[in-house]
Design a protein around this motif. Structure first.
Motif, PDB file in Angstrom:
ATOM      1  N   UNK A 116       0.773  -1.233   0.000  1.00  0.00           N
ATOM      2  CA  UNK A 116       0.000   0.000   0.000  1.00  0.00           C
ATOM      3  C   UNK A 116       0.803   1.281   0.000  1.00  0.00           C
ATOM      4  N   UNK A 117       2.105   1.182  -0.290  1.00  0.00           N
ATOM      5  CA  UNK A 117       2.922   2.390  -0.191  1.00  0.00           C
ATOM      6  C   UNK A 117       2.450   3.486  -1.153  1.00  0.00           C
ATOM      7  N   UNK A 118       2.176   3.125  -2.393  1.00  0.00           N
ATOM      8  CA  UNK A 118       1.725   4.129  -3.361  1.00  0.00           C
ATOM      9  C   UNK A 118       0.420   4.768  -2.921  1.00  0.00           C
ATOM     10  N   UNK A 119      -0.530   3.950  -2.501  1.00  0.00           N
ATOM     11  CA  UNK A 119      -1.840   4.458  -2.104  1.00  0.00           C
ATOM     12  C   UNK A 119      -1.733   5.409  -0.917  1.00  0.00           C
ATOM     13  N   UNK A 120      -0.864   5.090   0.011  1.00  0.00           N
ATOM     14  CA  UNK A 120      -0.795   5.851   1.257  1.00  0.00           C
ATOM     15  C   UNK A 120       0.146   7.050   1.220  1.00  0.00           C
ATOM     16  N   UNK A 121       1.197   6.980   0.390  1.00  0.00           N
ATOM     17  CA  UNK A 121       2.272   7.961   0.551  1.00  0.00           C
ATOM     18  C   UNK A 121       2.803   8.611  -0.734  1.00  0.00           C
ATOM     19  N   UNK A 122       2.287   8.249  -1.878  1.00  0.00           N
ATOM     20  CA  UNK A 122       2.889   8.715  -3.131  1.00  0.00           C
ATOM     21  C   UNK A 122       2.967  10.232  -3.222  1.00  0.00           C
ATOM     22  N   UNK A 123       1.954  10.929  -2.695  1.00  0.00           N
ATOM     23  CA  UNK A 123       1.920  12.383  -2.814  1.00  0.00           C
ATOM     24  C   UNK A 123       2.859  13.081  -1.831  1.00  0.00           C
ATOM     25  N   UNK A 124       3.554  12.318  -1.014  1.00  0.00           N
ATOM     26  CA  UNK A 124       4.468  12.908  -0.039  1.00  0.00           C
ATOM     27  C   UNK A 124       5.889  13.074  -0.579  1.00  0.00           C
TER      28      UNK A 124
END
Length: 422
Positions: A116-124
């Protein structure tokens, strides 16, 4: 927390390649322990993160094995060729090495998009960091530090020569200022190591949205953008504006003793300057990298790294949880910044430290300037042939600095690179 040095010991190297850490083993791994390979100023950041993580995860232990470059890459490559045997759970990998490993050993690294890294943190994180780690929709590492580029310069020398740094907007302006500095003070503008470091050329490629290779992995050394960049290096050297400082120590010495007035490079230079030349506090400043033409892009990057998890780890969930904590926790990344690294995590850019004046740099808010560049830095396609491409460009840079026609040397470099890739 235990730190083990691998330098100079064949026995320890053998152990590291056969039984180091939690990956590649045959069972019996400590369910709450991970092993990481890292070096230098990254180590205290990992240590601090592990201590914080352990507060909510009692019994957690991170064993940090200190392996410097280039040794770490020799060991990682050996482990990858042995189907992951001997690799640690977590390894630090610099930006320019990532795509080479992923193009040859993609399955050897944990795809963290499945957690879930992309879903949770991509915009960071800035696009140029996340794109580097993304292959076929999978994500194979955690963005860590970056090297947003600027021009570090001696404010006292500029003032004495009558140069206004705010008027330097293009590389033509930069060269003109260098001519003034040469004529007025007999001081060099740059200290490029012509035969061994093409960093200034690479930054100019990056700011133009390209690199050694284009987005389709086609050789780009003979492109218009590449020729423009190498012409700037040639002009600096041919006009007597560059002092050929060979090696890291000579470069820092030249910056410290005033024989060279500027250093176009990544934000990571701040730590070295403050350590090597503390007596020059207040006499340094930073301005954005000059553009190739008026109103052109001034954002570029030089350096940076990421953490990758071995697909062979016996503790994938624990490794992911720890590295997710490491990569996305503000306090951890501010610790990294205190240790001289510039974090990619954009949630910390609102912290007061980014607007605070930095005394060493004449009370300039340099961190705010660097943070403001991050979203404008183009992504780079390093490919798996980065090292031989760099070898060819450094040869071309030497020829161009000696006065050879830039179009000819870059065409030859492209041909030589193609031959070596075949």
């Amino acid at each position: 927390m235990k730190k083990v040095s691998l330098f100079g010991s064949a026995l320890v190297a053998l152990v590291a390649l056969t039984a180091c850490g939690g990956s590649g083993g045959s069972g019996g791994a400590d369910e709450n322990k991970l092993t990481a390979w890292a070096w230098n100023i990254n180590i205290p950041v990992l240590e601090e993160a592990a201590e914080q993580f352990a507060e909510d995860n009692p019994g957690f232990e991170l064993e940090i094995v200190e392996v410097g470059t280039p040794d770490v890459y020799q060991r990682i490559t050996t482990g990858l060729q042995a189907n992951g045997q001997g690799l640690p759970d977590i390894m630090l990998v610099e930006d320019d090495r990532v795509q080479g490993y992923l193009s040859n050993f993609q399955d050897a690294f944990l795809d963290i998009s499945e957690y879930g890294f992309l879903d949770d943190h991509n915009d960071k994180f800035p696009d140029f960091k996340t794109e580097l780690l993304t292959v076929d929709g999978g994500v194979y590492g955690f963005p860590f530090d970056a090297g947003p580029a600027g021009v570090f310069y001696r404010t006292d020398l500029f003032e004495e020569a009558g140069i206004d740094a705010e008027q330097i907007e293009t590389w033509d302006d930069f060269i003109e200022a260098g001519q003034t500095l040469r004529d007025e003070l007999d001081v060099a503008m740059t200290g490029i190591d012509i035969a061994n470091d093409d960093g200034v050329y690479r930054m100019m490629l990056n700011q133009q949205g390209t690199f050694y290779f284009d987005e389709n992995e086609e050789i780009n050394l003979d492109s218009e953008e590449s020729i423009k960049a190498m012409e700037v290096v040639q002009r600096l050297h041919q006009d007597g504006l560059n002092e050929n400082l060979v090696g890291w120590d000579a470069w820092l010495t030249g910056l410290a003793n005033g024989s060279v007035a500027t250093a176009p490079t990544g934000a990571w230079l701040t730590g070295s300057l403050t350590e090597q030349a503390p007596d020059l506090a207040g006499n340094w400043g930073v301005f954005p990298l000059p553009a190739m033409e008026a109103d052109g892009n001034r954002a570029s990057n030089l350096g940076g790294s990421n953490y990758m998890i071995s697909a062979n780890t016996e503790q994938p969930e624990l490794a992911y949880d720890f590295m997710e904590y490491f990569a996305t926790t503000d306090d951890v990344q501010l610790t990294a910044m205190e240790n001289g690294l510039f974090p990619s995590l954009n949630t910390i850019y609102d912290d007061p430290i980014f607007t605070e004046p930095v005394a060493y740099f004449g009370d300039q808010a340099i961190w705010e300037m660097f943070a403001g560049m991050m979203d404008d830095i183009p992504a780079v396609n390093y490919t798996g042939n980065y090292s031989i491409a760099r070898d060819e460009t450094e040869t071309a840079q030497s020829d161009a600095a000696g006065g050879a026609d830039v179009t000819d040397v870059m065409t030859r470099a492209a041909e030589q690179l193609q031959n070596r890739m075949n």
